[in-house]
Motif scaffolding. Structure first.
Motif, PDB file in Angstrom:
ATOM      1  N   ARG A 145     137.144  13.018  49.940  1.00 28.22           N
ATOM      2  CA  ARG A 145     138.503  13.107  49.385  1.00 28.22           C
ATOM      3  C   ARG A 145     139.026  14.540  49.395  1.00 28.22           C
ATOM      4  O   ARG A 145     140.210  14.781  49.678  1.00 28.22           O
ATOM      5  CB  ARG A 145     138.514  12.536  47.968  1.00 28.22           C
ATOM      6  CG  ARG A 145     138.470  11.009  47.912  1.00 28.22           C
ATOM      7  CD  ARG A 145     138.627  10.491  46.507  1.00 28.22           C
ATOM      8  NE  ARG A 145     137.439  10.745  45.711  1.00 28.22           N
ATOM      9  CZ  ARG A 145     136.425   9.895  45.584  1.00 28.22           C
ATOM     10  NH1 ARG A 145     136.469   8.732  46.215  1.00 28.22           N
ATOM     11  NH2 ARG A 145     135.371  10.191  44.841  1.00 28.22           N
ATOM     12  N   ALA A 146     138.139  15.505  49.109  1.00 31.46           N
ATOM     13  CA  ALA A 146     138.561  16.908  49.136  1.00 31.46           C
ATOM     14  C   ALA A 146     138.971  17.332  50.540  1.00 31.46           C
ATOM     15  O   ALA A 146     139.979  18.031  50.726  1.00 31.46           O
ATOM     16  CB  ALA A 146     137.434  17.792  48.609  1.00 31.46           C
ATOM     17  N   CYS A 147     138.194  16.908  51.541  1.00 31.83           N
ATOM     18  CA  CYS A 147     138.541  17.218  52.932  1.00 31.83           C
ATOM     19  C   CYS A 147     139.891  16.598  53.299  1.00 31.83           C
ATOM     20  O   CYS A 147     140.736  17.240  53.926  1.00 31.83           O
ATOM     21  CB  CYS A 147     137.459  16.704  53.879  1.00 31.83           C
ATOM     22  SG  CYS A 147     135.891  17.569  53.793  1.00 31.83           S
ATOM     23  N   PHE A 178     141.556   8.816  54.443  1.00 34.76           N
ATOM     24  CA  PHE A 178     140.674   8.538  53.307  1.00 34.76           C
ATOM     25  C   PHE A 178     141.008   9.408  52.103  1.00 34.76           C
ATOM     26  O   PHE A 178     140.154   9.669  51.259  1.00 34.76           O
ATOM     27  CB  PHE A 178     139.219   8.756  53.724  1.00 34.76           C
ATOM     28  CG  PHE A 178     138.760   7.829  54.815  1.00 34.76           C
ATOM     29  CD1 PHE A 178     138.281   6.560  54.513  1.00 34.76           C
ATOM     30  CD2 PHE A 178     138.849   8.209  56.150  1.00 34.76           C
ATOM     31  CE1 PHE A 178     137.872   5.703  55.523  1.00 34.76           C
ATOM     32  CE2 PHE A 178     138.445   7.352  57.161  1.00 34.76           C
ATOM     33  CZ  PHE A 178     137.956   6.090  56.846  1.00 34.76           C
ATOM     34  N   ILE A 179     142.269   9.831  51.999  1.00 42.13           N
ATOM     35  CA  ILE A 179     142.674  10.692  50.886  1.00 42.13           C
ATOM     36  C   ILE A 179     142.578   9.952  49.555  1.00 42.13           C
ATOM     37  O   ILE A 179     142.342  10.552  48.504  1.00 42.13           O
ATOM     38  CB  ILE A 179     144.110  11.231  51.128  1.00 42.13           C
ATOM     39  CG1 ILE A 179     144.423  12.343  50.137  1.00 42.13           C
ATOM     40  CG2 ILE A 179     145.135  10.107  51.090  1.00 42.13           C
ATOM     41  CD1 ILE A 179     145.709  13.083  50.464  1.00 42.13           C
ATOM     42  N   ASN A 180     142.757   8.634  49.576  1.00 40.30           N
ATOM     43  CA  ASN A 180     142.669   7.823  48.354  1.00 40.30           C
ATOM     44  C   ASN A 180     141.438   6.910  48.390  1.00 40.30           C
ATOM     45  O   ASN A 180     141.480   5.787  47.882  1.00 40.30           O
ATOM     46  CB  ASN A 180     143.940   6.999  48.167  1.00 40.30           C
ATOM     47  CG  ASN A 180     145.165   7.868  47.948  1.00 40.30           C
ATOM     48  OD1 ASN A 180     145.117   8.857  47.213  1.00 40.30           O
ATOM     49  ND2 ASN A 180     146.268   7.516  48.607  1.00 40.30           N
ATOM     50  N   LEU A 181     140.363   7.398  48.978  1.00 42.57           N
ATOM     51  CA  LEU A 181     139.140   6.607  49.093  1.00 42.57           C
ATOM     52  C   LEU A 181     138.644   6.166  47.716  1.00 42.57           C
ATOM     53  O   LEU A 181     138.490   6.980  46.804  1.00 42.57           O
ATOM     54  CB  LEU A 181     138.046   7.436  49.787  1.00 42.57           C
ATOM     55  CG  LEU A 181     136.673   6.786  49.921  1.00 42.57           C
ATOM     56  CD1 LEU A 181     136.725   5.598  50.863  1.00 42.57           C
ATOM     57  CD2 LEU A 181     135.650   7.807  50.400  1.00 42.57           C
ATOM     58  N   GLU A 182     138.407   4.873  47.571  1.00 43.18           N
ATOM     59  CA  GLU A 182     137.930   4.338  46.300  1.00 43.18           C
ATOM     60  C   GLU A 182     136.462   3.925  46.367  1.00 43.18           C
ATOM     61  O   GLU A 182     135.693   4.206  45.458  1.00 43.18           O
ATOM     62  CB  GLU A 182     138.787   3.132  45.894  1.00 43.18           C
ATOM     63  CG  GLU A 182     140.245   3.492  45.597  1.00 43.18           C
ATOM     64  CD  GLU A 182     141.039   2.269  45.170  1.00 43.18           C
ATOM     65  OE1 GLU A 182     140.456   1.158  45.150  1.00 43.18           O
ATOM     66  OE2 GLU A 182     142.242   2.427  44.858  1.00 43.18           O
TER      67      GLU A 182
END
Length: 445
Positions: A283-285, A393-397
């Motif tokens: 998410r940080a990447c 994948f910025i909002n990967l859950e």
């Protein structure tokens, strides 16, 4: 030779006589048979040479064009895009690149009523499919499609052959013996999409299965920082007072598991902690790329990033080389102890087999790493491909196997340390295409 044996040995032994209407069965029969053999051998050599020459000139010598293409009406050795099936072929690659499994892709195509490749071929011929096989898409069809270089404009021939002109059994040839001609026709997909799909295909390790059918996510991705070998999973089950079962999945160094603390340390880490750490890193990447993609790509293209990716493979290779030196010393010591009568023969045999297996597996791993180091592509393309993937994948859950294999090449686990009474375990996430990008501002824990 076979005819002579049949006529002179086998049939007389069984009370039979061979009568030929075409040839006289006399002493010259052996020579006639020999000349026939030489004629068959020469013809086979000429036919194979002709096919090889055609393949080297970029001509397709097979029967069926790949799905998405058709043979050019003016040149049957060349492919042109099939306007009916080309978009479907592209869709299959895009679904696979996004992490969709083979079986799911096949099920979706069947659900949408799309005709399978073999059925489509016979429909184009206006004849009924004579085969008894299923008329639907299946996972094997998808697997064969995604490794076919025809979709990027190349023709690869000579993958199989026969044992000899006498024995027509089909055998698969080594990759080095294949005939690959680049740019023979118009590609259907981009090189970037092809690389994304092949990245998933190169991940040969599949997670094991627990009894409750939950997969062990990280099997095959975790490497020990000290010995270079993979971590293996361990499942602990404890029954609570209320009767429920608590399951804890963790990973530890396989070298430690086999040979104890004298070979390596445990490098233990729980799956729960890994899910949190790796998920945060992804998410940080993604957030960093989303905020300023151009700056991140330029940073990756710097010499520091380039060396980091190459050095990650080189360090792994060096780790295997050091362990092989230790194994050689252990084998030499074992042989000396055996000669001196210090250890029994049964123990010697068990240990020597274990050491040799360990050495063989490390040598195989080193060969793979050498190929990776030598085939590293320019980072200009890889950085853009990686940035395009990670943004999604910025909002990967939830982490799953497909996401991990799509994004990550390996995760290096260092031995945990106790700092201020807390157990700290450092990990290093090595991404596909760009390697370790922690230098860009990602802090590992």
């Amino acid at each position: 030779m076979e005819v002579g044996n049949l006529a002179e040995v086998f049939l007389p032994e069984h009370g039979c006589e061979l009568i030929s209407l075409n040839e006289k069965l006399d002493d010259m029969m052996v020579f006639r048979n020999w000349f026939n053999e030489q004629h068959s051998k020469t013809t086979s050599i000429k036919v194979k040479a002709g096919k090889r020459t055609s393949a080297q000139n970029g001509k397709f010598v097979g029967t069926y064009a790949p799905y998405g293409y058709k043979k050019d009406s003016g040149n049957r050795h060349k492919f042109v895009a099939d306007e009916n099936t080309a978009p479907i072929a592209v869709r299959i690659f895009e679904m696979r690149a996004s992490g969709v499994g083979f079986r799911v892709i096949a099920a979706k195509l069947n659900e949408d009523g799309i005709v399978s490749p073999r059925e489509y071929y016979y429909q184009g011929k206006n004849v009924k499919n004579p085969t008894r096989s299923s008329r639907l898409w299946n996972e094997n069809t998808i697997k064969c499609m995604i490794v076919n270089e025809a979709y990027i404009g190349n023709i690869v021939s000579g993958k199989t052959g026969t044992l000899s002109y006498k024995n027509q059994k089909t055998v698969r040839k080594d990759t080095e013996d294949w005939i690959r001609v680049v740019g023979t026709h118009e590609p259907l997909i981009t090189p970037e999409l092809w690389e994304r799909v092949q990245t998933l295909s190169r991940k040969r390790y599949k997670p094991g299965r627990r009894k409750d059918n939950e997969g062990r996510l990280f099997v095959g991705l975790l490497l020990c920082n000290d010995c270079g070998f993979r971590l293996r999973s361990n499942v602990e089950r404890r029954t609570r007072k209320d009767g429920s079962v608590n399951r804890r999945v963790s990973y530890m160094c396989s070298t430690y598991g086999r040979s104890g603390k004298n070979a390596c340390t445990i490098h233990n880490i729980s799956e729960k902690a890994l899910i949190e750490l790796v998920g945060d890193n992804i998410r940080a990447c993604a957030q960093m790329v989303e905020h300023d993609e151009e700056r991140i790509i330029n940073a990756i293209l710097s010499e520091q990033g380039k060396l980091s990716y190459r050095n990650s493979y080189q360090n792994e290779w060096d780790g295997h080389a050091k362990q092989i030196e230790k194994l050689d010393t252990l084998i030499e010591t074992l042989c000396t102890d055996k000669t001196a009568g210090l250890i029994p023969d049964s123990l010697y045999k068990r240990q020597i087999v274990k050491y040799e297996q360990d050495r063989t597996s490390r040598e195989a791993a080193m060969k793979v790493l050498e190929k990776r180091i030598n085939s590293l592509r320019p980072l200009s393309t890889n950085a853009s491909v990686w940035a395009g993937m990670i943004k999604r994948f910025i909002n990967l859950e939830t982490l799953d196997m497909e996401t991990l294999y799509l994004l990550i090449d390996k995760i290096i686990i260092r031995e945990a340390q106790i700092v201020d009474g807390k157990r700290i375990c450092d990990i290093e996430v090595i991404y596909n295409y760009v390697g370790n990008i922690s230098a860009l501002g990602f802090n590992e824990r």
